[in-house]
Scaffold this active site. Structure first.
Site, mmCIF file in Angstrom:
data_model
loop_
_atom_site.group_PDB
_atom_site.id
_atom_site.type_symbol
_atom_site.label_atom_id
_atom_site.label_comp_id
_atom_site.label_asym_id
_atom_site.label_seq_id
_atom_site.Cartn_x
_atom_site.Cartn_y
_atom_site.Cartn_z
ATOM 1 C CE LYS A 4 -2.292 -1.503 3.638
ATOM 2 N NZ LYS A 4 -1.911 -2.940 3.667
ATOM 3 C CB THR A 5 3.706 2.353 2.112
ATOM 4 O OG1 THR A 5 2.955 2.250 3.315
ATOM 5 C CG2 THR A 5 4.618 3.567 2.193
ATOM 6 C CG ASP A 28 0.559 3.386 6.961
ATOM 7 O OD1 ASP A 28 -0.416 2.727 6.553
ATOM 8 O OD2 ASP A 28 1.634 2.870 7.305
ATOM 9 C CB THR A 76 -4.414 -3.366 8.272
ATOM 10 O OG1 THR A 76 -4.449 -2.737 9.566
ATOM 11 C CG2 THR A 76 -3.041 -3.139 7.652
ATOM 12 N NE ARG A 121 5.818 -4.503 5.327
ATOM 13 C CZ ARG A 121 4.797 -3.823 5.832
ATOM 14 N NH1 ARG A 121 4.222 -4.214 6.958
ATOM 15 N NH2 ARG A 121 4.329 -2.764 5.202
#
Length: 348
Positions: free
Chosen positions: A68-69, A113, A162, A221
């Site tokens: 997402k980032t 975020d 999330t 990740r």
């Protein structure tokens, strides 16, 4: 720990430089996976560029570690605009956001975020900024407090969460584009691992990359984190090449099994089975038994365990499935209904 607000230009985005070259892609075309989402973003970028307008406000949601980032950063690069990043917990009062908003140039991206953790007063402050590109600044407190309206440059707010369900309805309604990021298939993760290995200067065989991808929980990740540790193992205990046997030996040392379950995953399942007779058990009780934060269990571990069919969420709590018993090498409780898990009354 939450990030402070950072303001960057598209030429120098976060996570570029440092001890090792960033593994983040530098263009949207380099972003692997999430093909439908990428196509939607390409259309939005092309349309906004043709109209010479900022992108519509965008909300990304889904489990952590899926990009997402990274996508928010790539949007800034593709649009050739500035990128300002902050997070929900950092923004305690409107004044914390005024500086970021008033420093934005036309078309810049403001990335928040953990946007589900914004305080209500911050949400109310954001609404006119998102809709009318203005902010109301209080000059004093009390019943006769004066406010001043300040214009801000048209900008794009990109939010990431999330916990999509925790966003308020008014906030969700103000995003023109809402996209969910899903777990990655192993074939996409293998490509990501191959690319990351090249950036890290380590050789990975195709079979080694596939083996690592199969254990990466569908999350880039996690794949990149495991890749770094397997690289260390390969350099110290092997010939520096990520072959299948090397990957397996390294992950065995890290207690990551062939299904991608790590030590905490196994502890969660074992706790439900051994201490709570397979469940149901409430999240808070499970967290206390494990000595772990309830939010971490719910956001980091549960999505993968549920996706793998090892855990269910019933009306009364978490339940270990028959597959979990099998994974732990324990006999499953009798289930006269044949519904699985030994708790038929929970689902009727």
């Amino acid at each position: 720990m939450a990030r402070r607000t950072e303001i960057t230009t598209p030429e120098v985005l976060p996570d570029e430089g440092g001890h090792e070259r960033s593994l983040r892609p530098r263009r949207l075309s380099d972003f692997i996976g999430q093909e439908r989402l990428k196509e939607n973003l390409r259309i939005a970028i092309e349309a906004a560029t043709a109209r010479r307008e900022p992108l519509d406000h965008i909300l990304f949601h889904g489990p952590p570690g899926l990009g997402k980032t990274t996508l928010a950063m790539l949007l800034a690069r593709e649009m050739g605009v500035g990128f300002t990043t902050t997070s929900g917990p950092v923004l305690e009062k409107p004044a914390d956001l005024v500086g970021a908003l008033t420093n934005l140039q036309q078309g810049d991206i403001l990335f928040i975020d953990e946007i589900h953790r914004l305080r209500p007063v911050i949400e109310e402050f954001l609404y006119p900024a998102m809709e009318d590109f203005r902010v109301e600044v209080r000059l004093s407190d009390g019943p006769r407090a004066q406010t001043m309206t300040m214009a801000v440059e048209p900008f794009t707010l990109v939010g990431a969460t999330t916990r999509f369900g925790l966003l308020t309805a008014p906030m969700r309604a103000r995003f023109g584009i809402t996209e969910r990021l899903d777990f990655y298939p192993a074939r996409d993760l293998a490509v990501i691992i191959g690319r990351s290995a090249k950036l890290l200067g380590v050789e990975a065989t195709a079979a080694g990359a596939r083996e690592l991808a199969a254990r990466a929980r569908g999350t880039p990740r996690v794949a990149n984190r495991l890749l770094r540790r397997v690289r260390d193992f390969a350099e110290v205990r092997a010939e520096g090449v990520l072959e299948v046997d090397v990957v397996r030996a390294a992950l065995e040392l890290l207690k990551v099994d062939e299904y991608g379950l790590d030590a905490m995953d196994t502890r969660i399942l074992a706790t439900i089975v051994e201490k709570f007779e397979g469940g149901p058990v409430g999240l808070n009780s499970l967290a206390v038994a494990l000595g772990e934060d309830a939010g971490t269990i719910e956001e980091v571990y549960e999505p993968f365990l549920i996706q793998q069919g090892l855990m269910m969420r019933g009306p009364r709590g978490r339940i270990a499935t028959g597959k979990a018993y099998e994974r732990l090498g324990r006999p499953a409780p009798d289930d006269e209904s044949g519904s699985g898990g030994g708790h038929p009354s929970l689902f009727h």
